[in-house]
Enzyme design. Structure first.
Site, PDB file in Angstrom:
ATOM      1  CB  SER A 221      -0.853  -0.024   1.267  1.00 36.30           C
ATOM      2  OG  SER A 221      -1.499   1.209   1.453  1.00 36.30           O
TER       3      SER A 221
ATOM      4  CE1 TYR B  30      -3.823  -2.051   5.352  1.00 39.82           C
ATOM      5  CE2 TYR B  30      -3.142   0.140   4.650  1.00 39.82           C
ATOM      6  CZ  TYR B  30      -3.537  -1.143   4.341  1.00 39.82           C
ATOM      7  OH  TYR B  30      -3.648  -1.525   3.030  1.00 39.82           O
TER       8      TYR B  30
ATOM      9  CE  LYS C 270      -1.529  -4.590   3.580  1.00 41.29           C
ATOM     10  NZ  LYS C 270      -1.759  -5.881   2.928  1.00 41.29           N
TER      11      LYS C 270
HETATM   12  N1  UFG Z   1     -12.516  11.457   2.314  1.00 41.93           N
HETATM   13  C1  UFG Z   1     -13.408  12.449   2.645  1.00 41.93           C
HETATM   14  N2  UFG Z   1     -14.633  12.097   3.121  1.00 41.93           N
HETATM   15  C2  UFG Z   1     -15.008  10.791   3.281  1.00 41.93           C
HETATM   16  C3  UFG Z   1     -14.089   9.772   2.929  1.00 41.93           C
HETATM   17  C4  UFG Z   1     -12.850  10.144   2.454  1.00 41.93           C
HETATM   18  O1  UFG Z   1     -13.118  13.642   2.529  1.00 41.93           O
HETATM   19  O2  UFG Z   1     -16.127  10.540   3.753  1.00 41.93           O
HETATM   20  C5  UFG Z   1     -11.202  11.833   1.797  1.00 41.93           C
HETATM   21  C6  UFG Z   1     -10.050  11.358   2.646  1.00 41.93           C
HETATM   22  O3  UFG Z   1      -9.737  12.315   3.613  1.00 41.93           O
HETATM   23  C7  UFG Z   1      -8.956  11.193   1.601  1.00 41.93           C
HETATM   24  C8  UFG Z   1      -9.697  10.831   0.324  1.00 41.93           C
HETATM   25  O4  UFG Z   1     -11.047  11.210   0.546  1.00 41.93           O
HETATM   26  O5  UFG Z   1      -8.314  12.416   1.397  1.00 41.93           O
HETATM   27  C9  UFG Z   1      -9.666   9.368   0.008  1.00 41.93           C
HETATM   28  O6  UFG Z   1     -10.091   8.669   1.171  1.00 41.93           O
HETATM   29  P1  UFG Z   1     -10.400   7.108   1.139  1.00 41.93           P
HETATM   30  O7  UFG Z   1     -10.903   6.751   2.487  1.00 41.93           O
HETATM   31  O8  UFG Z   1     -11.254   6.795  -0.043  1.00 41.93           O
HETATM   32  O9  UFG Z   1      -8.989   6.473   0.864  1.00 41.93           O
HETATM   33  P2  UFG Z   1      -7.622   6.672   1.675  1.00 41.93           P
HETATM   34  O10 UFG Z   1      -6.744   7.528   0.833  1.00 41.93           O
HETATM   35  O11 UFG Z   1      -7.825   7.082   3.069  1.00 41.93           O
HETATM   36  O12 UFG Z   1      -7.181   5.161   1.768  1.00 41.93           O
HETATM   37  C10 UFG Z   1      -6.438   4.519   0.808  1.00 41.93           C
HETATM   38  C11 UFG Z   1      -6.734   3.024   0.881  1.00 41.93           C
HETATM   39  C12 UFG Z   1      -6.276   2.470   2.200  1.00 41.93           C
HETATM   40  C13 UFG Z   1      -4.831   2.833   2.418  1.00 41.93           C
HETATM   41  C14 UFG Z   1      -4.657   4.320   2.335  1.00 41.93           C
HETATM   42  C15 UFG Z   1      -3.212   4.703   2.468  1.00 41.93           C
HETATM   43  O13 UFG Z   1      -8.107   2.797   0.719  1.00 41.93           O
HETATM   44  O14 UFG Z   1      -6.426   1.066   2.213  1.00 41.93           O
HETATM   45  O15 UFG Z   1      -5.099   4.783   1.070  1.00 41.93           O
HETATM   46  O16 UFG Z   1      -3.113   6.016   2.907  1.00 41.93           O
HETATM   47  F1  UFG Z   1      -4.416   2.447   3.618  1.00 41.93           F
END
Ligand code: UFG
Length: 350
Positions: A122, A149, A153
């Site tokens: 990841s 997490y 990894k």
């Molecule tokens: N976000 C929002 N509102 C929400 C959900 C997400 O603003 O309700 C934002 C988050 O802050 C982030 C972006 O949208 O900036 C993407 O968020 P996600 O939750 O879709 O994905 P992440 O980037 O947090 O997570 C991904 C993978 C994880 C991994 C992570 C590593 O899904 O498995 O990247 O940082 F761990």
């Protein structure tokens, strides 16, 4: 089910989102995907292209039996816990499943002479490090995981690399950026419960059957103040696994490769793209930052092209959102399938 010439590949976590898309890609390339999954978060209905063995990574005997029975030529290892927030409250569980579970798998592979591994890593291994917000991330960048997490990894990568050096295993760790979209067939897609990812939540908000979306933070040091992410279509991700499985590498090699498009999109740009696709604006409100969110995670994808001959083909934001929307309107399984109230067919009139 298995033709004499059809080599098996053990796919741990093959009932999950990326695992199922990769199982389909394996099938299309003439492999038999043998799924090993405890179904704690995956869906039985997502296993369509080969047998399902219901088992837990922590159960070494069950893994050993699966390998002895199916004699896979390689393993693609997806199984593990993925929720960043949960890892901060239960780090011990994450180490047990993601790290100790991987130890079990490596031991069984060594015992039974399976010499090829592709591992789900990841972008979480990088954290924000010392990078500027607009810098892309090469594989050599500092590793500064911002969550347990991400720690698990990175630890699993180290262990796999050591096993390669010690025992001649050949492995590729794929560091995914933000997996999104769904297979255009409509057979498989994203079905996390609870769903925490941006694109499905934004679609649900636009279709009026979820809560308004909360945008986590508007004061990051990025062009519009929202977080930047590199969204990569799950079909492209699946293709990267096939490339990693079949690339010619010397025995004992370990490679870690970013899988991203190389383009960053802000949360607000995603909100706009979803609004365009659905035809109504996404109801949203700006909220506080979410703990552990790095401001920006965008891949430098050059190594994937050089080593694997892979580049994203379907990861334009509008294509990702269109495929995600098709799935969310008509999911074949998951909460939206079981509960018609969760069906996301038509937008709320505005
Ligand atoms: N976000 C929002 N509102 C929400 C959900 C997400 O603003 O309700 C934002 C988050 O802050 C982030 C972006 O949208 O900036 C993407 O968020 P996600 O939750 O879709 O994905 P992440 O980037 O947090 O997570 C991904 C993978 C994880 C991994 C992570 C590593 O899904 O498995 O990247 O940082 F761990």
């Amino acid at each position: 089910m298995k033709a004499a010439s059809q080599p098996s590949v053990l796919v741990t976590g093959g009932a999950g989102y990326i695992g199922a898309h990769t199982a389909k890609a394996l099938h299309e390339r003439g492999f038999l995907p043998v799924v090993f999954d405890d179904l704690s978060s995956g869906s039985r209905e997502a296993v369509r292209w080969g047998p399902l063995i219901q088992g837990d990574l922590r159960d070494r005997a069950a893994l050993s039996e699966a390998v002895a029975t199916h004699q896979p030529v390689a393993v693609i290892h997806f199984a593990g816990l993925i929720e960043v927030g949960r890892s901060t409250v239960s780090p011990d569980l994450f180490w047990e499943v993601n790290v100790a579970g991987t130890v079990n798998l490596l031991t069984v592979m060594r015992e039974q002479g399976v010499e090829r591994l592709v591992f789900s890593s990841s972008a979480a291994v990088y954290g924000q490090g010392g990078r500027g917000p607009l810098e892309t991330i090469a594989e050599t960048a500092d590793k500064a995981p911002a969550s347990p997490y991400g720690d698990t990894k990175l630890a699993a990568e180290w262990m796999i690399a050591a096993q390669c050096r010690a025992h001649g295993l050949t492995a590729v760790a794929l560091r995914y950026f933000n997996a999104a979209g769904a297979d255009p067939s409509g057979l498989i897609g994203e079905a996390h419960e609870p769903e925490t990812h941006l694109i499905p939540l934004a679609i649900a908000a636009a279709l009026g059957d979820g809560k308004p979306l909360t945008v986590f933070g508007h004061d990051f040091d990025t062009p519009d103040g929202a977080c930047l992410r590199d969204y990569v279509h799950v079909t492209d991700l699946a293709a990267a696994h096939l490339a990693a499985l079949t690339v010619d590498l010397p025995a004992g090699a370990f490679e870690a490769v970013n899988v991203g498009s190389g383009r960053g999109h802000s949360v607000l740009q995603v909100v706009e793209a979803v609004g365009r696709a659905v035809g109504v604006p996404v109801p949203h409100a700006i909220g506080p930052r979410r703990a552990g969110d790095p401001p920006s995670l965008v891949a430098d994808p050059r190594r994937a092209r050089e080593l694997l001959g892979w580049a994203a083909q379907h990861s334009a934001l509008d294509e990702i959102v269109a495929d995600a929307l098709r799935w969310e309107r008509e999911p074949a399984y998951g909460a939206g399938h079981r509960d018609p109230a969760n069906r996301r067919r038509s937008p709320t009139p505005v």
